[in-house]
Scaffold this motif. Structure first.
Motif, PDB file in Angstrom:
ATOM      1  N   PHE A  25       0.794  -1.208   0.000  1.00  0.00           N
ATOM      2  CA  PHE A  25       0.000   0.000   0.000  1.00  0.00           C
ATOM      3  C   PHE A  25       0.841   1.280   0.000  1.00  0.00           C
ATOM      4  CE2 PHE A  25      -3.851  -2.197   0.404  1.00  0.00           C
ATOM      5  CZ  PHE A  25      -3.664  -3.257   1.281  1.00  0.00           C
ATOM      6  N   GLY A  26       2.151   1.129   0.206  1.00  0.00           N
ATOM      7  CA  GLY A  26       2.965   2.328   0.336  1.00  0.00           C
ATOM      8  C   GLY A  26       3.220   3.042  -0.965  1.00  0.00           C
ATOM      9  N   SER A  27       3.321   2.293  -2.077  1.00  0.00           N
ATOM     10  CA  SER A  27       3.721   2.948  -3.318  1.00  0.00           C
ATOM     11  C   SER A  27       2.826   2.618  -4.492  1.00  0.00           C
ATOM     12  CB  SER A  27       5.153   2.527  -3.669  1.00  0.00           C
ATOM     13  OG  SER A  27       5.229   1.134  -3.825  1.00  0.00           O
ATOM     14  N   VAL A  28       1.791   1.806  -4.243  1.00  0.00           N
ATOM     15  CA  VAL A  28       0.883   1.468  -5.319  1.00  0.00           C
ATOM     16  C   VAL A  28      -0.541   1.539  -4.812  1.00  0.00           C
ATOM     17  CG1 VAL A  28       2.511  -0.061  -6.494  1.00  0.00           C
ATOM     18  CG2 VAL A  28       0.981  -0.996  -4.774  1.00  0.00           C
ATOM     19  N   VAL A  29      -1.445   1.630  -5.709  1.00  0.00           N
ATOM     20  CA  VAL A  29      -2.857   1.593  -5.377  1.00  0.00           C
ATOM     21  C   VAL A  29      -3.386   0.221  -5.736  1.00  0.00           C
ATOM     22  CG1 VAL A  29      -5.127   2.576  -5.827  1.00  0.00           C
ATOM     23  CG2 VAL A  29      -3.123   4.063  -5.757  1.00  0.00           C
ATOM     24  N   VAL A  30      -3.856  -0.520  -4.738  1.00  0.00           N
ATOM     25  CA  VAL A  30      -4.366  -1.864  -4.967  1.00  0.00           C
ATOM     26  C   VAL A  30      -5.855  -1.773  -5.273  1.00  0.00           C
ATOM     27  CG1 VAL A  30      -4.719  -4.133  -3.957  1.00  0.00           C
ATOM     28  CG2 VAL A  30      -2.665  -2.845  -3.431  1.00  0.00           C
ATOM     29  N   PRO A  31      -6.293  -2.329  -6.391  1.00  0.00           N
ATOM     30  CA  PRO A  31      -7.704  -2.245  -6.724  1.00  0.00           C
ATOM     31  C   PRO A  31      -8.540  -3.057  -5.758  1.00  0.00           C
ATOM     32  CG  PRO A  31      -6.572  -3.732  -8.210  1.00  0.00           C
ATOM     33  CD  PRO A  31      -5.522  -3.077  -7.385  1.00  0.00           C
ATOM     34  N   HIS A  32      -9.704  -2.536  -5.394  1.00  0.00           N
ATOM     35  CA  HIS A  32     -10.628  -3.250  -4.525  1.00  0.00           C
ATOM     36  C   HIS A  32     -11.932  -3.504  -5.278  1.00  0.00           C
ATOM     37  CE1 HIS A  32      -8.411  -3.083  -0.731  1.00  0.00           C
ATOM     38  NE2 HIS A  32      -7.930  -1.949  -1.191  1.00  0.00           N
ATOM     39  N   ALA A  33     -12.531  -4.623  -4.969  1.00  0.00           N
ATOM     40  CA  ALA A  33     -13.783  -4.978  -5.624  1.00  0.00           C
ATOM     41  C   ALA A  33     -14.928  -4.142  -5.065  1.00  0.00           C
ATOM     42  CB  ALA A  33     -14.081  -6.458  -5.402  1.00  0.00           C
ATOM     43  N   LYS A  34     -15.976  -4.008  -5.870  1.00  0.00           N
ATOM     44  CA  LYS A  34     -17.156  -3.298  -5.424  1.00  0.00           C
ATOM     45  C   LYS A  34     -17.895  -4.119  -4.376  1.00  0.00           C
ATOM     46  CE  LYS A  34     -19.571  -2.676  -9.016  1.00  0.00           C
ATOM     47  NZ  LYS A  34     -20.404  -2.269 -10.125  1.00  0.00           N
ATOM     48  N   VAL A  35     -18.515  -3.465  -3.418  1.00  0.00           N
ATOM     49  CA  VAL A  35     -19.303  -4.163  -2.404  1.00  0.00           C
ATOM     50  C   VAL A  35     -20.683  -4.485  -2.938  1.00  0.00           C
ATOM     51  CG1 VAL A  35     -20.334  -3.940  -0.127  1.00  0.00           C
ATOM     52  CG2 VAL A  35     -18.028  -3.107  -0.524  1.00  0.00           C
ATOM     53  N   ALA A  36     -21.240  -3.631  -3.727  1.00  0.00           N
ATOM     54  CA  ALA A  36     -22.555  -3.888  -4.308  1.00  0.00           C
ATOM     55  C   ALA A  36     -22.552  -3.386  -5.735  1.00  0.00           C
ATOM     56  CB  ALA A  36     -23.645  -3.186  -3.503  1.00  0.00           C
ATOM     57  N   SER A  37     -23.478  -3.872  -6.536  1.00  0.00           N
ATOM     58  CA  SER A  37     -23.491  -3.520  -7.947  1.00  0.00           C
ATOM     59  C   SER A  37     -24.694  -2.651  -8.269  1.00  0.00           C
ATOM     60  CB  SER A  37     -23.538  -4.794  -8.785  1.00  0.00           C
ATOM     61  OG  SER A  37     -24.744  -5.487  -8.540  1.00  0.00           O
ATOM     62  N   ALA A  38     -24.652  -2.113  -9.465  1.00  0.00           N
ATOM     63  CA  ALA A  38     -25.728  -1.208  -9.878  1.00  0.00           C
ATOM     64  C   ALA A  38     -27.011  -1.957 -10.170  1.00  0.00           C
ATOM     65  CB  ALA A  38     -25.274  -0.405 -11.095  1.00  0.00           C
ATOM     66  N   SER A  39     -26.941  -3.104 -10.833  1.00  0.00           N
ATOM     67  CA  SER A  39     -28.160  -3.783 -11.259  1.00  0.00           C
ATOM     68  C   SER A  39     -28.480  -5.034 -10.462  1.00  0.00           C
ATOM     69  CB  SER A  39     -28.053  -4.153 -12.745  1.00  0.00           C
ATOM     70  OG  SER A  39     -26.957  -5.027 -12.956  1.00  0.00           O
ATOM     71  N   GLY A  40     -27.481  -5.611  -9.776  1.00  0.00           N
ATOM     72  CA  GLY A  40     -27.716  -6.823  -9.008  1.00  0.00           C
ATOM     73  C   GLY A  40     -28.226  -6.516  -7.614  1.00  0.00           C
ATOM     74  N   ASN A  41     -28.491  -7.554  -6.855  1.00  0.00           N
ATOM     75  CA  ASN A  41     -28.984  -7.432  -5.495  1.00  0.00           C
ATOM     76  C   ASN A  41     -27.908  -7.894  -4.515  1.00  0.00           C
ATOM     77  OD1 ASN A  41     -31.664  -6.629  -6.301  1.00  0.00           O
ATOM     78  ND2 ASN A  41     -31.999  -8.772  -6.894  1.00  0.00           N
ATOM     79  N   VAL A  42     -28.072  -7.487  -3.256  1.00  0.00           N
ATOM     80  CA  VAL A  42     -27.181  -7.906  -2.187  1.00  0.00           C
ATOM     81  C   VAL A  42     -27.925  -8.909  -1.309  1.00  0.00           C
ATOM     82  CG1 VAL A  42     -25.804  -7.179  -0.205  1.00  0.00           C
ATOM     83  CG2 VAL A  42     -26.015  -5.671  -2.195  1.00  0.00           C
ATOM     84  N   TYR A  43     -27.302 -10.060  -1.070  1.00  0.00           N
ATOM     85  CA  TYR A  43     -27.917 -11.116  -0.272  1.00  0.00           C
ATOM     86  C   TYR A  43     -27.001 -11.460   0.894  1.00  0.00           C
ATOM     87  CZ  TYR A  43     -30.807 -11.625  -4.437  1.00  0.00           C
ATOM     88  OH  TYR A  43     -31.651 -11.386  -5.498  1.00  0.00           O
ATOM     89  N   TYR A  44     -27.603 -11.735   2.055  1.00  0.00           N
ATOM     90  CA  TYR A  44     -26.866 -12.001   3.275  1.00  0.00           C
ATOM     91  C   TYR A  44     -27.067 -13.447   3.712  1.00  0.00           C
ATOM     92  CZ  TYR A  44     -26.586  -6.922   3.415  1.00  0.00           C
ATOM     93  OH  TYR A  44     -26.340  -5.607   3.089  1.00  0.00           O
ATOM     94  N   PHE A  45     -25.977 -14.034   4.244  1.00  0.00           N
ATOM     95  CA  PHE A  45     -26.026 -15.426   4.689  1.00  0.00           C
ATOM     96  C   PHE A  45     -25.402 -15.547   6.067  1.00  0.00           C
ATOM     97  CE2 PHE A  45     -26.804 -15.861   0.271  1.00  0.00           C
ATOM     98  CZ  PHE A  45     -27.478 -17.053   0.108  1.00  0.00           C
ATOM     99  N   SER A  46     -26.026 -16.384   6.887  1.00  0.00           N
ATOM    100  CA  SER A  46     -25.488 -16.704   8.205  1.00  0.00           C
ATOM    101  C   SER A  46     -25.743 -18.176   8.477  1.00  0.00           C
ATOM    102  CB  SER A  46     -26.153 -15.851   9.291  1.00  0.00           C
ATOM    103  OG  SER A  46     -25.785 -16.307  10.581  1.00  0.00           O
ATOM    104  N   SER A  47     -24.834 -18.813   9.208  1.00  0.00           N
ATOM    105  CA  SER A  47     -25.033 -20.225   9.540  1.00  0.00           C
ATOM    106  C   SER A  47     -26.204 -20.427  10.497  1.00  0.00           C
ATOM    107  CB  SER A  47     -23.759 -20.792  10.164  1.00  0.00           C
ATOM    108  OG  SER A  47     -23.402 -20.074  11.330  1.00  0.00           O
TER     109      SER A  47
END
Length: 604
Positions: A25-47
């Motif tokens: 992280f000191g000298s480069v920018v590491v790409p991060h994935a999106k947490v949610a998308s524009a057209s899809g849905n977010v679903y939650y799971f628990s044991s």
């Protein structure tokens, strides 16, 4: 930033993690994935959830991996699946075969909440309450009914040794040490070290286990923040735009992450744009497993035969019984191959494995090309790492601590080699390679070996450049006849350039060069004449103490008094490109660059 290694293992591990964080992280920018998308849905799971819940809020999560897999084929791109931190799913596989997001709406699989990464495991988890004392030697037993054999067993994340691995006659009565286990029809046996408390959190890899993560014909998928156990992340061709980020991948039987082509007919299929960043990949190993009856299988990150474009950055790899990071193409002469992959800022070591290459780059002619291995810390391993293929670049790496293993495994305790071999009757290649500005220290044998197993195959080992490297403290194990840093065999007939390297000389002799091992060894003066061959170029090599800032603690910066701080050549800067920076990301001096992996700067 100081690269320091101390005898205290906890301090050492902390410093290595700190180093990786700074590098990543000191000298480069590491790409991060999106947490949610524009057209899809977010679903939650628990044991503790239910598949009859709504699933769209943290208060009403779904439960099963089966349900999660169906959501990824719902017809809407870009769905996000989040698993609750601290929860675990065993005997489960995330199956992303034939599932795709898009450029703007990738499928994202990750975590929510606080605590440890959610566990996704294909292993069998035994019930803690099911153990009963077996009557002697702290040995406990657990009944089983739906399986009869297992490949590996872990107790609370620690690998154990199967007692009949070498001795086929061993049985449960031999489980008298805490590192041992045994299985037979109806029972698993383990030693807890106690007559009162049985084993806890016992996990088993079964022969029938699927990988915990599977992909084939998969596109635009990001997986992050998971604890993946019991097998490999398997990415099969054709697939594209896959990201594995900030995961823990551990307790495997073979590989950690494999990217490949399983097809026997369509050999041009491949995976494009693979990104593997910031993961801890640990096979988990014990010293007792270092014996010839345990197959030396498994690479931490294995890019095999079928990759176009990739980034492998900021990962920590441990305990693989074969290789740490491997780029290889040997399935056939017409496979797609592995091309244009950058491997940088990774920390790779053998851990408790008695046999491990830190890295391996090899392939049939034209199959493993234009890859870059740079700014990595390869250390404390036992067997030579391979540099091969064509037009591959190896620069600004620190390679240190290659020891003669005391375990009953193969012994090749030198840092790297350029030594392609025959496979299934086809000669691999090692040509047009650049080994530039690396620091290579503390090897029980050679720093670098060059050989050609089949010189009759013209042009497979030629036009290789070894320049601006530091070779130090090589062959210091008196039990090994390897008192030179550079060992070039007589069968190497192709051109080899050896320029501007510094040998931290502990004797008058530093090299063999295209002659028999029994021949006299060469001093720096001898080496600079390129003995025994033309038109090789060997010049400006020196023998001197580099005067590191603190060699004992591996602070390998050059001090102001260093005789090599401005004695390198910049002849290869244009070939190595805009990414040609030192281990810490500093630009090389355009006129008088340093030798070694770290550019001298007056104010570090």
């Amino acid at each position: 930033m100081m690269l320091a290694v101390h005898n205290d293992s906890k301090v050492k591990n902390f410093l290595l993690v700190l180093l990786l964080l700074v590098l990543a992280f000191g000298s480069v920018v590491v790409p991060h994935a999106k947490v949610a998308s524009a057209s899809g849905n977010v679903y939650y799971f628990s044991s503790t959830g239910s598949d009859s819940n709504l699933g769209t809020t943290q208060a009403s999560p779904w439960k099963s991996i089966t349900k999660a897999n169906t959501l990824l084929t719902s017809g809407t791109t870009g769905n996000t699946i989040l698993f609750k931190r601290g929860d675990a799913w065993y005997e489960s596989t995330l199956n992303l075969t034939n599932k795709s997001g898009s450029t703007t709406d990738p499928i994202t699989i990750g975590a929510y909440g606080t605590g440890a990464n959610p566990i996704i495991s294909s292993m069998k988890l035994l019930d803690d309450a099911g153990w009963t004392y077996d009557g002697a030697n702290n040995r406990w037993k657990h009944p089983i009914s739906d399986f009869s054999d297992a490949l590996r067993l872990f107790v609370n994340g620690v690998s154990k040794y199967k007692v009949n691995t070498i001795n086929a006659n061993a049985n449960e009565t031999d489980v008298d040490q805490t590192y041992e286990w045994f299985i037979k029809s109806g029972w698993v046996y383990a030693n807890s070290g106690s007559t009162a408390v049985g084993p806890k959190k016992v996990e088993l890899i079964l022969p029938t286990n699927n990988p915990p993560v599977m992909m084939k014909n998969t596109d635009y998928v990001t997986i992050k923040d998971l604890d993946i156990r019991g097998g490999l992340v398997d990415i099969d061709s054709p697939s594209s735009n896959i990201t594995i980020d900030n995961c823990i991948i551990r307790e495997s039987n073979q590989h950690g992450i494999r990217v490949w082509n399983s097809s026997t007919t369509n050999l041009s299929q491949h995976v494009s744009n693979i990104t593997i960043t910031n993961n801890l990949i640990d096979k988990v190993w014990t010293t007792e497993e270092n014996n010839t009856a345990v197959a030396l299988l498994g690479d931490g990150i294995f890019l095999l035969d079928a990759v176009e474009g990739g980034l492998v950055r900021g990962n920590t790899l441990l305990n693989f019984g074969h290789g740490g990071i491997v780029l290889s193409s040997y399935k056939a002469t017409n496979v797609y191959g592995v091309h244009n992959v950058i491997v940088e800022q990774n920390d790779v070591s053998a851990g408790k494995s008695g046999y491990m290459h830190a890295f391996d780059v090899d392939g049939f002619p034209d199959r493993t090309t234009n890859n870059t291995i740079r700014r990595n810390y390869f250390h404390e391993f036992t067997s030579t790492s391979h540099i091969g293929g064509r037009d591959n670049k190896f620069y600004s790496n620190i390679i240190a601590g290659v020891t003669l293993t005391t375990q009953n495994q193969k012994k090749q305790p030198y840092a790297i080699d350029i030594a392609p071999w025959m496979y299934n009757g086809v000669q691999m290649e090692a040509r047009d390679l650049y080994v530039v500005n690396n620091t290579i220290l503390d090897t029980d044998e050679f720093s670098l070996q060059v050989l050609d197993s089949n010189p009759a195959t013209a042009g497979t080992v030629t036009n290789n450049v070894i320049a601006n490297n530091i070779f130090g403290h090589y062959g210091y194990n008196s039990a090994v006849n390897a008192e030179v840093a550079l060992d070039v065999w007589a069968n190497v007939v192709g051109t080899l350039y050896v320029k501007n390297n510094n040998f931290w000389d502990t004797s008058a002799k530093v090299a063999r060069f295209k002659d028999l091992p029994s021949a006299p060894h060469y001093t720096i003066t001898d080496l600079n004449t390129c003995p025994n061959t033309t038109p090789d170029t060997c010049d400006a090599n020196t023998a001197a103490d580099p005067l590191f800032a603190d060699y004992a603690n591996r602070d390998l910066r050059l001090t102001s008094s260093s005789p090599i701080k401005a004695s390198g050549t910049n002849a290869y800067a244009a070939v190595l490109g805009s990414g040609f920076v030192d281990f810490y990301g500093n630009a090389w001096n355009a006129t008088n660059p340093s030798i070694g992996a770290i550019q001298y700067v007056a104010t570090p």
